[in-house]
Each structure stands twice: as C-alpha cells, then as structure tokens.
Design a protein around this motif. Structure first.
Motif, PDB file in Angstrom:
ATOM      1  N   THR A   1      -5.337  13.680  -4.381  1.00 26.73           N
ATOM      2  CA  THR A   1      -4.785  12.230  -3.906  1.00 26.73           C
ATOM      3  C   THR A   1      -3.010  12.749  -3.929  1.00 26.73           C
ATOM      4  O   THR A   1      -2.430  12.378  -3.105  1.00 26.73           O
ATOM      5  CB  THR A   1      -5.073  11.062  -4.775  1.00 26.73           C
ATOM      6  OG1 THR A   1      -6.368  10.856  -4.576  1.00 26.73           O
ATOM      7  CG2 THR A   1      -4.369   9.992  -4.288  1.00 26.73           C
TER       8      THR A   1
ATOM      9  N   ARG B   1      -0.547  12.546  -0.744  1.00 29.52           N
ATOM     10  CA  ARG B   1       0.876  11.339  -0.864  1.00 29.52           C
ATOM     11  C   ARG B   1       1.839  12.378  -0.949  1.00 29.52           C
ATOM     12  O   ARG B   1       3.071  11.889  -0.652  1.00 29.52           O
ATOM     13  CB  ARG B   1       0.729  10.365  -2.124  1.00 29.52           C
ATOM     14  CG  ARG B   1      -0.414   9.698  -1.913  1.00 29.52           C
ATOM     15  CD  ARG B   1      -0.423   8.405  -2.835  1.00 29.52           C
ATOM     16  NE  ARG B   1      -1.679   7.500  -2.401  1.00 29.52           N
ATOM     17  CZ  ARG B   1      -1.682   6.326  -3.161  1.00 29.52           C
ATOM     18  NH1 ARG B   1      -1.002   5.775  -4.018  1.00 29.52           N
ATOM     19  NH2 ARG B   1      -2.708   5.254  -2.598  1.00 29.52           N
TER      20      ARG B   1
ATOM     21  N   ASP C   1      -4.928  -9.354   3.868  1.00 31.36           N
ATOM     22  CA  ASP C   1      -4.597  -9.325   2.460  1.00 31.36           C
ATOM     23  C   ASP C   1      -3.132  -9.877   2.506  1.00 31.36           C
ATOM     24  O   ASP C   1      -2.132  -9.146   1.925  1.00 31.36           O
ATOM     25  CB  ASP C   1      -4.545  -7.622   2.171  1.00 31.36           C
ATOM     26  CG  ASP C   1      -4.667  -7.648   0.761  1.00 31.36           C
ATOM     27  OD1 ASP C   1      -5.032  -8.420   0.060  1.00 31.36           O
ATOM     28  OD2 ASP C   1      -4.133  -6.629   0.193  1.00 31.36           O
TER      29      ASP C   1
ATOM     30  N   GLY D   1     -11.017  -8.824  -4.307  1.00 32.64           N
ATOM     31  CA  GLY D   1      -9.792  -8.254  -3.867  1.00 32.64           C
ATOM     32  C   GLY D   1      -8.570  -8.948  -4.136  1.00 32.64           C
ATOM     33  O   GLY D   1      -7.553  -8.482  -4.094  1.00 32.64           O
TER      34      GLY D   1
ATOM     35  N   ASP E   1      -0.328  -6.673  -8.116  1.00 36.55           N
ATOM     36  CA  ASP E   1       0.664  -5.972  -7.286  1.00 36.55           C
ATOM     37  C   ASP E   1       1.920  -6.917  -7.238  1.00 36.55           C
ATOM     38  O   ASP E   1       2.981  -6.424  -7.510  1.00 36.55           O
ATOM     39  CB  ASP E   1       0.287  -5.824  -5.748  1.00 36.55           C
ATOM     40  CG  ASP E   1       1.232  -4.591  -5.075  1.00 36.55           C
ATOM     41  OD1 ASP E   1       1.378  -3.755  -5.507  1.00 36.55           O
ATOM     42  OD2 ASP E   1       1.409  -5.021  -4.000  1.00 36.55           O
TER      43      ASP E   1
ATOM     44  N   ARG F   1       4.638  -6.230   3.986  1.00 36.51           N
ATOM     45  CA  ARG F   1       3.298  -5.869   4.670  1.00 36.51           C
ATOM     46  C   ARG F   1       3.441  -5.835   6.272  1.00 36.51           C
ATOM     47  O   ARG F   1       2.971  -4.985   6.817  1.00 36.51           O
ATOM     48  CB  ARG F   1       2.302  -7.052   4.275  1.00 36.51           C
ATOM     49  CG  ARG F   1       0.940  -6.987   4.936  1.00 36.51           C
ATOM     50  CD  ARG F   1       0.197  -5.734   4.072  1.00 36.51           C
ATOM     51  NE  ARG F   1      -1.132  -5.860   4.400  1.00 36.51           N
ATOM     52  CZ  ARG F   1      -2.101  -5.121   4.020  1.00 36.51           C
ATOM     53  NH1 ARG F   1      -1.808  -3.668   3.600  1.00 36.51           N
ATOM     54  NH2 ARG F   1      -3.300  -4.892   4.676  1.00 36.51           N
TER      55      ARG F   1
ATOM     56  N   LEU G   1       2.496  -2.251   8.500  1.00 32.03           N
ATOM     57  CA  LEU G   1       1.730  -2.358   9.535  1.00 32.03           C
ATOM     58  C   LEU G   1       2.132  -2.258  10.828  1.00 32.03           C
ATOM     59  O   LEU G   1       1.672  -1.670  11.922  1.00 32.03           O
ATOM     60  CB  LEU G   1       0.590  -3.652   9.443  1.00 32.03           C
ATOM     61  CG  LEU G   1      -0.100  -4.077   8.522  1.00 32.03           C
ATOM     62  CD1 LEU G   1      -0.563  -5.694   8.331  1.00 32.03           C
ATOM     63  CD2 LEU G   1      -1.176  -3.137   8.599  1.00 32.03           C
TER      64      LEU G   1
ATOM     65  N   HIS H   1      -0.814   3.800   8.686  1.00 29.71           N
ATOM     66  CA  HIS H   1      -1.730   4.775   7.969  1.00 29.71           C
ATOM     67  C   HIS H   1      -1.165   4.633   6.678  1.00 29.71           C
ATOM     68  O   HIS H   1      -2.130   5.272   5.564  1.00 29.71           O
ATOM     69  CB  HIS H   1      -1.478   6.113   8.529  1.00 29.71           C
ATOM     70  CG  HIS H   1      -0.054   6.781   8.387  1.00 29.71           C
ATOM     71  ND1 HIS H   1       0.846   6.325   9.132  1.00 29.71           N
ATOM     72  CD2 HIS H   1       0.393   7.745   7.523  1.00 29.71           C
ATOM     73  CE1 HIS H   1       2.022   6.785   8.706  1.00 29.71           C
ATOM     74  NE2 HIS H   1       1.824   7.847   7.933  1.00 29.71           N
TER      75      HIS H   1
ATOM     76  N   ALA I   1      -0.955   1.733   4.972  1.00 26.65           N
ATOM     77  CA  ALA I   1      -1.242   0.117   4.641  1.00 26.65           C
ATOM     78  C   ALA I   1      -2.149  -0.114   3.298  1.00 26.65           C
ATOM     79  O   ALA I   1      -2.099  -1.057   2.785  1.00 26.65           O
ATOM     80  CB  ALA I   1      -1.912  -0.270   5.972  1.00 26.65           C
ATOM     81  N   SER I   2      -2.806   1.050   2.918  1.00 20.78           N
ATOM     82  CA  SER I   2      -3.719   1.013   1.806  1.00 20.78           C
ATOM     83  C   SER I   2      -3.033   1.136   0.526  1.00 20.78           C
ATOM     84  O   SER I   2      -3.527   1.091  -0.400  1.00 20.78           O
ATOM     85  CB  SER I   2      -4.695   2.102   2.006  1.00 20.78           C
ATOM     86  OG  SER I   2      -4.397   3.314   1.916  1.00 20.78           O
ATOM     87  N   TRP I   3      -1.768   1.463   0.603  1.00 19.00           N
ATOM     88  CA  TRP I   3      -0.958   2.040  -0.478  1.00 19.00           C
ATOM     89  C   TRP I   3      -0.319   0.782  -1.099  1.00 19.00           C
ATOM     90  O   TRP I   3      -0.055  -0.377  -0.439  1.00 19.00           O
ATOM     91  CB  TRP I   3       0.368   2.646  -0.102  1.00 19.00           C
ATOM     92  CG  TRP I   3       0.117   4.390   0.434  1.00 19.00           C
ATOM     93  CD1 TRP I   3      -1.226   4.768   0.644  1.00 19.00           C
ATOM     94  CD2 TRP I   3       0.805   5.415   0.302  1.00 19.00           C
ATOM     95  NE1 TRP I   3      -1.189   5.748   0.829  1.00 19.00           N
ATOM     96  CE2 TRP I   3       0.138   6.339   0.988  1.00 19.00           C
ATOM     97  CE3 TRP I   3       2.130   5.392   0.229  1.00 19.00           C
ATOM     98  CZ2 TRP I   3       0.587   7.663   1.024  1.00 19.00           C
ATOM     99  CZ3 TRP I   3       2.834   6.806   0.270  1.00 19.00           C
ATOM    100  CH2 TRP I   3       2.097   7.979   0.792  1.00 19.00           C
ATOM    101  N   ARG I   4      -0.176   0.702  -2.421  1.00 19.74           N
ATOM    102  CA  ARG I   4       0.180  -0.449  -3.157  1.00 19.74           C
ATOM    103  C   ARG I   4       1.827  -0.019  -3.138  1.00 19.74           C
ATOM    104  O   ARG I   4       2.650   0.886  -2.788  1.00 19.74           O
ATOM    105  CB  ARG I   4      -0.125  -0.519  -4.558  1.00 19.74           C
ATOM    106  CG  ARG I   4      -1.646  -0.758  -4.608  1.00 19.74           C
ATOM    107  CD  ARG I   4      -1.806  -2.428  -4.138  1.00 19.74           C
ATOM    108  NE  ARG I   4      -3.384  -3.111  -4.084  1.00 19.74           N
ATOM    109  CZ  ARG I   4      -3.485  -3.994  -3.403  1.00 19.74           C
ATOM    110  NH1 ARG I   4      -2.684  -4.707  -2.853  1.00 19.74           N
ATOM    111  NH2 ARG I   4      -4.825  -4.379  -3.314  1.00 19.74           N
TER     112      ARG I   4
END
Length: 462
Positions: free
Chosen positions: A10, A14, A210, A371, A378, A411, A415, A420, A422-425
């Motif tokens: 990972t 990143r 989300d 979720g 966050d 957010r 988007l 790609h 979008a899943s990161w915090r």
C-alpha cells in the motif's frame, strides 16, 4: 498449480500516486548512503515558496460552484458598515482554508500567516486570531441554520450525481470531551472520560455517497430520543428531494428503539432499521424462541449463525414491526448477550418495518451502517471537528459546520477531478492535493503557481 500473486504494498501504491518516481525498474540494488546534512547549506533567499499550493485549485473549484457568492449573500449581514476590514465571508473562507491545510484550531492561522499563498488568498493580510474569535461569536440561530443548509446542499449534490434504487440514512451521535468551561459543556454519556463535560453532536450521512446531510451540535447531557425526531424527518425530506424514486432506509443504533421515532419514519413512507432495547420481556421471548434457521456453518458443519423472527410487540410501537434475532458463535464487535447455558451463542435483536426482506438480509443491511463510524472518525481527527475554538456555544457550532462544509466540498472536489482517490481518507487526500509545495511567480500578465511536475496535483491539472 496456482501461481502465488504478491499483493502490492500500500505504501508503494500511494507513494506512486503522490508523485514519487522509483529508480529504473523499481529495484534499487546498490547500497544507499545517507549524505551529511551538515554539508547542505541553507539560504533564506526565497520569499514566494508555499507549502499549500493545493489551496489555489480548490479555491477555484468552489468559486465555480458559487460557494463564495453564497457565503457573501448569507452572512454579510453579520458584519456591516464602512469600517469593516475583514468581511464575514472572507473570514469564513479563511477558516475553511485553514481546515484544508490541517489546522484544527483557530490558533493554527498564526502558523499559516507566513505562507505567501495563504496570505494572498486571505486578501493580502491575515487578521489577528482575536478578530477571528470575535467573528465566530457573531453567529446567531438564523446564520447557523443558513450554514447548515449549505452543508446539506453540498452533501445532497453528491447523492444527486447518479440515480439510486436505495438510499440509506445513517444517524449517529458522538462525544467531544472538553477540558474547559465552555458554554453547553455538561457531563453526559462519555465512554472514555466518565463524568467529563462534553458536547454530544448528532450527524447524519447518506451511505451511497458517504456524504454528510445533517449535523447539529448539542450540549453534553443530551441523549438521542424523541427530541431528535424533527432532525430525522428533515433528513428524510432532503433525501427524498435528492432521490425521489429511491426506497429510503433509516438506520440507527439501539437509541432508535423509540416509538416516536419509529412512528415518524413510518409516516414518511420509509423503513427504519435499528437495534432493539433489550428489556427483560424481550430477552425472555428471545431465550424461548423456536424456529431458528441456520444460515452459516463452520468447517465442521456445526451451525455458526442462526436467525429467527420473534413474535414480540410493545404497545406503543407502530404496526408492522418485525423483531429479528440473530445468534452467532463469532466474537463480533458490539454488545451481545449470552442467553443459553451450554450453547456458545451470543444474540443481537433488530427491529424493522420492512415487510418482506429475509431476516438474514435485514441483519446484513444493518451491519453496513458501520460505515458511519469511520466517517465520524475522519471528521473528528481528519478535520478537527473534535476541537472547539471558543467559550461560546454558537461559535463552536459554527466552527463545526464550517469544517463539515469543507469536508463535503472536498468530497465533491475529489470525485470531480481525481475519482480514483475517492477511497482515501482526509490525511492522505490532504497530502496529495493540498499540502503540495509550490512557488508563486508574479508578472505583468498575472500570477502563476509552479508545482512539482510529478505531484498528483500537477498531473491532474495537466
């Protein structure tokens, strides 16, 4: 024979997204040697270097969305007169930029005041923190409601990006422990600091995007219950406006076993899904329940997970409430109860007014409510929503809503431009998109911001 595939690291993935370029084919065979830092000479000759280059494209993005104009229309009345040097909208944008840069408190503006880009975006002069504190205290109930509407509107914009067959509204509360004498700081439910004065905010998210679609700061002695029915009803109305054809579920933890809340959700034509309050009469019915159906077995073929519907009803419940019990041998998170001597089962009980879904599917749908927990984590730790800047309750409420507005805008930004990621915090997004080094270059044709060629920011700008 199946070939073994190695999962990519990972950190390397990143690292590549953040712009790092590995030497050659990615395998460095030579032994590295660290240089002597004493031989690196430092000269303070550059005045136009910035560490938050990402604030510029983000600012351009939200200006195109009309955020700056909306702030000016809605909040200019809080500071009027010819002597105003720092308009209210500019102060709010200053706090949003500070939150984007990772500063959790108003005091962090002092550190950012040396950054040339931050100063330029602030209007050329960064106000003293005393001025910012005073401006936060100007918020009244009307302005707080206007700010909350902006948070909701940008959250719903994420929902409206595509059609949804189902929309799940997750409602939860969290605790903000306080170590001072802030207004509204009262002892209440606090699992970590027992008896510590705190705030007890409530948040609502739509799981499909989300996105935060409701928030309210509350004193620490406030628990979830009948008084929060209007908040839930407003969330339902907003979700239906954003997704008129979707089936709406409202998921709440054990606090949702409230007759007024269940009636309100049912009247709105929605389905509720909540944990049951384990009163002695319900516990007795579950303990003597029959008809357990096995839905999962372990490696030895023994039942591992079983479900059944319990014929139980409280007098104040609305019609059509189903009571679904799930017992399992797994050691899962959450409160579970042992009821059967000699059987290694723990049980959880769910309530819903959905009439036809299989019991195991009801439990699985509720489990997806988890979720909201990382989202709350966050906003508390990534955006600093657990920090309060002032003694004034309204000022602290305004600071919370400003951070949540910035979170929803971030957010949308991700988007729109880098889906790609979008899943990161938030901490990783901040490193990739905001905390980017740059250099301001000014000329007669305007101002340019030079950023590293291999940075994530430069790549999507190109």
């Amino acid at each position: 024979m199946t070939k073994r595939r190695h999962t990519p690291s990972t950190s390397k993935v990143r690292r590549r997204e953040l712009g790092f370029k590995r030497k050659g084919d990615g395998r460095h065979q030579e032994r590295i040697r660290r240089p002597d830092p004493c031989r690196i000479h430092i000269e303070p000759t550059e005045k136009n270097l910035t560490g938050v280059a990402g604030l510029a494209p983000f600012g351009a993005f939200i200006r195109e969305l009309g955020v700056d104009a909306a702030l000016s229309r809605s909040f200019s009345r809080l500071k009027t007169g010819r002597s105003v040097v720092y308009p209210m909208a500019a102060q709010m944008r200053l706090l949003m930029d500070s939150a984007l840069a990772g500063e959790e408190r108003v005091f962090g503006i002092e550190a950012l005041a040396v950054d040339p880009l931050f100063v330029r975006l602030a209007g050329g002069v960064v106000p003293s923190i005393d001025t910012v504190y005073r401006d936060l205290c100007r918020f009244d109930e009307e302005s707080l409601e206007a700010l909350h509407r902006m948070v909701v509107d940008h959250g719903l914009a994420l929902v409206a990006r595509r059609k949804h067959r189902f929309v799940h509204i997750d409602v939860d509360t969290t605790v903000e422990p306080l170590f001072g004498t802030q207004e509204g700081a009262l002892p209440g439910p606090n699992p970590r600091y027992h008896g510590r004065p705190s705030y007890h905010p409530i948040l609502a998210r739509i799981a499909e995007a989300d996105a935060i679609v409701g928030a309210k700061l509350r004193p620490g002695d406030t628990s979830f219950g009948e008084a929060d029915v209007p908040f839930v009803e407003e969330c339902i109305d907003r979700a239906r406006a954003a997704a008129p054809s979707a089936v709406i579920y409202v998921r709440i933890d054990g606090a949702g076993d409230c007759s007024a809340l269940m009636h309100a959700v049912a009247v709105k034509g929605c389905f509720f899904l909540t944990k049951a309050r384990m009163s002695p009469d319900l516990v007795g019915m579950v303990a003597h329940a029959t008809g357990w159906r096995t839905i999962d077995r372990d490696a030895d073929g023994r039942p591992r997970r079983q479900v059944t519907e319990v014929p139980f009803r409280r007098s104040d419940w609305p019609d059509g409430v189903r009571v679904i019990a799930v017992r399992t041998r797994d050691r899962e998170n959450g409160k579970q109860i042992y009821l059967w001597e000699g059987l290694d089962y723990t049980v959880q009980v769910f309530l819903t007014n959905e009439p036809v879904e299989a019991p195991e599917d009801v439990a699985a749908r509720y489990d997806l409510r988890a979720g909201i927990e990382p989202l709350i984590g966050d906003v508390k730790h990534g955006w600093g929503c657990g920090r309060v800047p002032s003694h004034s309750f309204n000022a602290n409420h305004a600071a919370l809503l400003l951070k949540l507005l910035t979170a929803n805008l971030m957010r949308r930004y991700v988007l729109e431009h880098v889906p790609h990621l979008a899943s990161w915090r938030t901490p990783w997004l901040r490193r990739a998109l905001i905390l980017v080094p740059g250099r301001l270059a000014r000329s007669s044709r305007g101002t340019k911001l030079h950023v590293p060629e291999r940075s994530q920011l430069a790549r999507w700008l190109n």
